[in-house]
Motif scaffolding. Sequence first.
Motif, PDB file in Angstrom:
ATOM      1  N   LEU A  11       0.758  -1.077  -0.013  1.00  0.00           N
ATOM      2  CA  LEU A  11       0.135  -0.009   0.036  1.00  0.00           C
ATOM      3  C   LEU A  11       0.730   1.211  -0.059  1.00  0.00           C
ATOM      4  CD1 LEU A  11      -2.737   1.292  -0.020  1.00  0.00           C
ATOM      5  CD2 LEU A  11      -2.723   1.169   2.485  1.00  0.00           C
ATOM      6  N   ASP A  12       2.082   1.311   0.783  1.00  0.00           N
ATOM      7  CA  ASP A  12       2.918   2.521   0.857  1.00  0.00           C
ATOM      8  C   ASP A  12       3.657   2.768  -0.648  1.00  0.00           C
ATOM      9  OD1 ASP A  12       2.386   2.883   3.559  1.00  0.00           O
ATOM     10  OD2 ASP A  12       4.431   1.773   4.009  1.00  0.00           O
ATOM     11  N   GLU A  13       3.761   1.786  -1.157  1.00  0.00           N
ATOM     12  CA  GLU A  13       4.230   1.716  -2.745  1.00  0.00           C
ATOM     13  C   GLU A  13       3.257   2.200  -3.589  1.00  0.00           C
ATOM     14  OE1 GLU A  13       8.259  -1.050  -2.966  1.00  0.00           O
ATOM     15  OE2 GLU A  13       6.404  -1.526  -4.249  1.00  0.00           O
ATOM     16  N   ASP A  26      -0.180  -1.631 -10.702  1.00  0.00           N
ATOM     17  CA  ASP A  26      -0.299  -3.418 -10.755  1.00  0.00           C
ATOM     18  C   ASP A  26       0.077  -3.823  -9.408  1.00  0.00           C
ATOM     19  OD1 ASP A  26      -0.318  -5.687 -12.085  1.00  0.00           O
ATOM     20  OD2 ASP A  26       1.870  -5.568 -12.011  1.00  0.00           O
ATOM     21  N   LEU A  27      -0.280  -4.464  -9.148  1.00  0.00           N
ATOM     22  CA  LEU A  27       0.079  -5.191  -7.821  1.00  0.00           C
ATOM     23  C   LEU A  27       0.780  -6.452  -7.899  1.00  0.00           C
ATOM     24  CD1 LEU A  27      -3.406  -4.872  -5.964  1.00  0.00           C
ATOM     25  CD2 LEU A  27      -1.313  -3.792  -5.222  1.00  0.00           C
ATOM     26  N   LYS A  28       1.992  -6.538  -7.691  1.00  0.00           N
ATOM     27  CA  LYS A  28       2.675  -7.641  -8.128  1.00  0.00           C
ATOM     28  C   LYS A  28       3.840  -7.829  -6.964  1.00  0.00           C
ATOM     29  CE  LYS A  28       4.601  -7.556 -11.875  1.00  0.00           C
ATOM     30  NZ  LYS A  28       5.407  -7.115 -13.234  1.00  0.00           N
ATOM     31  N   GLU A  29       4.244  -9.071  -6.684  1.00  0.00           N
ATOM     32  CA  GLU A  29       5.219  -9.238  -5.695  1.00  0.00           C
ATOM     33  C   GLU A  29       6.463  -9.825  -6.525  1.00  0.00           C
ATOM     34  OE1 GLU A  29       8.149  -9.493  -3.414  1.00  0.00           O
ATOM     35  OE2 GLU A  29       6.205  -8.761  -2.148  1.00  0.00           O
ATOM     36  N   PRO A  30       7.571  -9.070  -6.736  1.00  0.00           N
ATOM     37  CA  PRO A  30       8.464  -9.363  -7.490  1.00  0.00           C
ATOM     38  C   PRO A  30       9.495 -10.540  -6.932  1.00  0.00           C
ATOM     39  CG  PRO A  30       8.841  -7.050  -6.639  1.00  0.00           C
ATOM     40  CD  PRO A  30       7.592  -7.709  -6.262  1.00  0.00           C
ATOM     41  N   ASP A 219      13.354  -6.228  -6.698  1.00  0.00           N
ATOM     42  CA  ASP A 219      13.149  -6.811  -5.639  1.00  0.00           C
ATOM     43  C   ASP A 219      13.243  -5.694  -4.545  1.00  0.00           C
ATOM     44  OD1 ASP A 219      12.541  -9.394  -6.677  1.00  0.00           O
ATOM     45  OD2 ASP A 219      14.555 -10.181  -5.867  1.00  0.00           O
ATOM     46  N   GLY A 220      13.829  -4.630  -4.958  1.00  0.00           N
ATOM     47  CA  GLY A 220      13.793  -3.425  -3.814  1.00  0.00           C
ATOM     48  C   GLY A 220      12.668  -2.749  -3.593  1.00  0.00           C
ATOM     49  N   ASP A 221      13.013  -1.643  -2.960  1.00  0.00           N
ATOM     50  CA  ASP A 221      11.670  -0.638  -2.517  1.00  0.00           C
ATOM     51  C   ASP A 221      11.639   0.336  -3.573  1.00  0.00           C
ATOM     52  OD1 ASP A 221      11.213  -1.834  -0.165  1.00  0.00           O
ATOM     53  OD2 ASP A 221      12.816  -0.447   0.988  1.00  0.00           O
ATOM     54  N   LEU A 222      10.415   0.537  -3.848  1.00  0.00           N
ATOM     55  CA  LEU A 222      10.339   1.882  -5.040  1.00  0.00           C
ATOM     56  C   LEU A 222      10.916   3.019  -4.711  1.00  0.00           C
ATOM     57  CD1 LEU A 222       8.450   1.230  -7.393  1.00  0.00           C
ATOM     58  CD2 LEU A 222       6.627   2.886  -6.077  1.00  0.00           C
ATOM     59  N   CYS A 223      11.632   3.616  -5.515  1.00  0.00           N
ATOM     60  CA  CYS A 223      12.223   4.857  -5.299  1.00  0.00           C
ATOM     61  C   CYS A 223      11.750   6.088  -5.762  1.00  0.00           C
ATOM     62  CB  CYS A 223      13.785   4.463  -5.905  1.00  0.00           C
ATOM     63  SG  CYS A 223      14.829   5.982  -5.960  1.00  0.00           S
TER      64      CYS A 223
END
Length: 248
Positions: A11-13, A26-30, A219-223
Amino acid sequence: MTRLLVSVRSLDEARLALAAGVDLIDLKEPARGSLGIVGVATARQVADALAGKVPLSMALGELAEWMDAEWELAGSLPPGIAYAKIGLSRSSKARSVDGIPWQDEWGRAIRLLPQHCSAVGVVYADWQPADAPRPAAVLDAAIANGCRALLVDTFHKHAGNVFRHCSTGELADLFARAKSSGMLSVLAGSLSLDDVTAAFAIGPDYLAVRGAVCRRSRDGDLCPIRLAEWMRTFNMHQMAASESRRSR
């Protein structure tokens, strides 16, 4: 007009992408692969918070890996999720899903989706190493199943981006046929800022990114900095494309 899709895992991203002006989230778990599924609780949180503010899509993993939980999830996606994507790796004609032709199994999965959610046909540009069906065969099945969009992506994220596996001509032809069948077109596959000009030339409805707007890898956090850079570059190309159309 080409718009921007960004994949998020939380949700934060999702809120960060919304604030940046992303056109489709788009919801995805890389960490779970090219089309990894986020947790059900996360999907509901994002849908509840963002529904009506921006279109949402969701990755549902690879059909060949579906267990009871995935089949149940497909029929109970929360309102607000407008599009769902199901991967077809390890589902080639030579090795169909559980002995059932992949077209039949994929059609069964699509029919489970709730009325508010449309299916997206997924073509893997690296379809041979992914043991996925040929792009043309996926498009045929997508048309037959009434898919609302066609996504071209890569399955193996460390084997080059989409342009290593498909020429611009091949992509343009595939999308032209999809558009003639009433489908939206989405181009993904480890795109970088250096690829934006070539991608715009093909003219998809959406460009889709994840790794290019993350701190280290997909796999990292959105920047926020990289996301802002993408938005600036993207907006410049949109303006140039609009001016080009007006001058014709």
